[in-house]
Design an enzyme around this catalytic site. Structure first.
Site, mmCIF file in Angstrom:
data_model
loop_
_atom_site.group_PDB
_atom_site.id
_atom_site.type_symbol
_atom_site.label_atom_id
_atom_site.label_comp_id
_atom_site.label_asym_id
_atom_site.label_seq_id
_atom_site.Cartn_x
_atom_site.Cartn_y
_atom_site.Cartn_z
ATOM 1 N N ALA A 158 -49.194 -13.855 41.833
ATOM 2 C CA ALA A 158 -48.946 -14.818 40.757
ATOM 3 C C ALA A 158 -49.238 -14.169 39.408
ATOM 4 C CB ALA A 158 -49.787 -16.080 40.947
ATOM 5 N N SER A 159 -50.531 -13.881 39.172
ATOM 6 C CA SER A 159 -50.949 -13.390 37.849
ATOM 7 C C SER A 159 -50.156 -12.185 37.374
ATOM 8 C CB SER A 159 -52.436 -13.002 37.871
ATOM 9 O OG SER A 159 -53.207 -14.073 38.329
ATOM 10 N N GLY B 220 -56.451 -12.065 40.611
ATOM 11 C CA GLY B 220 -56.257 -11.939 39.163
ATOM 12 C C GLY B 220 -56.785 -10.651 38.566
ATOM 13 N N LYS C 134 -51.587 -22.734 52.439
ATOM 14 C CA LYS C 134 -52.242 -21.460 52.170
ATOM 15 C C LYS C 134 -53.731 -21.758 52.119
ATOM 16 C CE LYS C 134 -53.398 -17.977 48.876
ATOM 17 N NZ LYS C 134 -53.372 -17.472 47.504
ATOM 18 N N ALA D 125 -53.204 -11.162 46.554
ATOM 19 C CA ALA D 125 -54.222 -10.953 45.519
ATOM 20 C C ALA D 125 -54.450 -9.484 45.193
ATOM 21 C CB ALA D 125 -55.543 -11.595 45.886
ATOM 22 N N GLY D 126 -54.598 -9.229 43.912
ATOM 23 C CA GLY D 126 -54.944 -7.903 43.434
ATOM 24 C C GLY D 126 -53.780 -7.110 42.867
#
Lengths: 67, 264
Positions: free
Chosen positions: B206-207, B158, B97, B184-185
């Site tokens: 992830a987050s 995040g 990645k 992301a986001g």
């Protein structure tokens, strides 16, 4: 003795130390890690035959949680 | 869109790629990974230290989840290429990645450095999944230099702000032929569902899971959201209308024959 920068810290090693010996000081693992000397990847099979110059920068990396 | 996600030569039943960053403990991460149904998860490459344990790699092996190393924290193509080479050596995978950021505050991708690194890594035999801005033209560049997948952000890493520019994501999808994953986001399940409804081939997050109050519950929610979003996308949503459009029959209403409202 020669001075090697191992993962960012200056450390002393006997003259003629191989990369395998340097790596062993920081970890006993042989799987799941990778090593770069002066920003060049050195394959695992070459660690024992790689001699280090004084002042060499050795980085030993592994996978951590992230991303 | 077929049921399986195909990237490079690999097929995945799950279209959710879960990252491992930010989990409060390995045990919670393990449960969240299982609940998410993910078949591939990201890890970062960092220097071995006294408190480094090889457990994340062991955990993924045990769960039979493919590892996707990232180049998180790299600011230049050179750093990212070296990190990818180290990951290939350590984890015995040529999948990467690619993530080259421009600054610490926004963590937004540096498009030029990302393209430079992607080109070299693809030539070197890597399967490159490139994290990028939601810029259709940049996405096309990444595809042209050999990326196996292009992964635009919905919002900064995040931030949990969701998909700030849905039109760009939809437009980007229409212009690319390689798989496109939203990366992301994502803040909550509806963001993941929207990504899929917009046509994304998968979602990387992830987050949103690891930092949720209940990571395992959120992982389950994300799994269902990605599945639901894909189903909705494939089923074809109704057109948006300016005014109402009754779904009940307009004829046969009580009182319509008498042209008077019944008295109560």
């Amino acid at each position: 003795m020669i001075s090697i920068r191992l993962n960012g810290t200056e450390e002393q090693f006997p003259d003629g130390s191989t990369l395998a010996e340097v790596v062993q000081r920081i970890t006993s693992a042989t799987q799941g890690i990778a090593v770069a000397v002066d920003a060049q990847v050195i394959r695992r099979t070459e660690w024992a035959s790689t001699a280090l110059r004084p002042g060499a920068q050795v980085d030993v990396l592994t996978a951590v949680q992230g991303g | 869109m077929a049921n399986k996600l195909v990237i490079g030569e690999r097929q995945f039943n799950s279209r959710l790629i879960m990252g491992t960053g930010g989990a409060p403990s390995l045990e919670i991460l393990r449960k969240a990974l299982i609940a998410s149904g993910t078949e591939m998860t990201t890890v970062a490459m960092r220097r071995v230290s006294a408190d480094t344990h090889g457990s994340i790699f062991d955990l993924l092996k045990e769960l039979k989840i493919d590892v996707l190393p990232n180049t998180a924290g790299c600011y230049t193509a050179g750093e990212a290429i070296l990190t990818a080479q180290l990951a290939r050596e350590a984890l015995e995978t040529s999948w990467i990645k690619l993530e080259v950021i421009s600054n610490e505050e926004t963590l937004l991708p540096d498009g030029l450095e990302t393209v430079r690194a992607a080109e070299k890594l693809a030539l070197d035999g890597f399967t490159v999944l490139a994290y990028t801005n939601d810029d259709p033209a940049l996405g096309k560049r990444l595809q042209d230099v050999g990326c196996a997948a292009v992964m635009p952000l919905g919002a900064p890493i995040g931030s949990g702000l969701g998909i700030r520019n849905p039109h760009n994501i939809e437009l980007m999808r229409s212009l690319l032929t390689v798989p496109m994953l939203l990366d992301a986001g994502i803040g909550t399940a509806s963001d993941a569902a929207l990504a899929m409804e917009l046509g994304c081939d998968g979602v990387l997050l992830a987050s949103a899971v690891t930092r949720a109050a209940d990571p395992v519950g959120m992982a389950h929610a994300m799994r269902l959201a990605v599945e639901s979003g894909l189903l909705a996308h494939n089923a074809g949503r109704i057109p948006k209308r300016w005014r109402a459009h009754a779904s009940s029959p307009q004829s046969g209403l009580i009182g319509t024959d008498a042209r008077e409202s019944p008295e109560f």
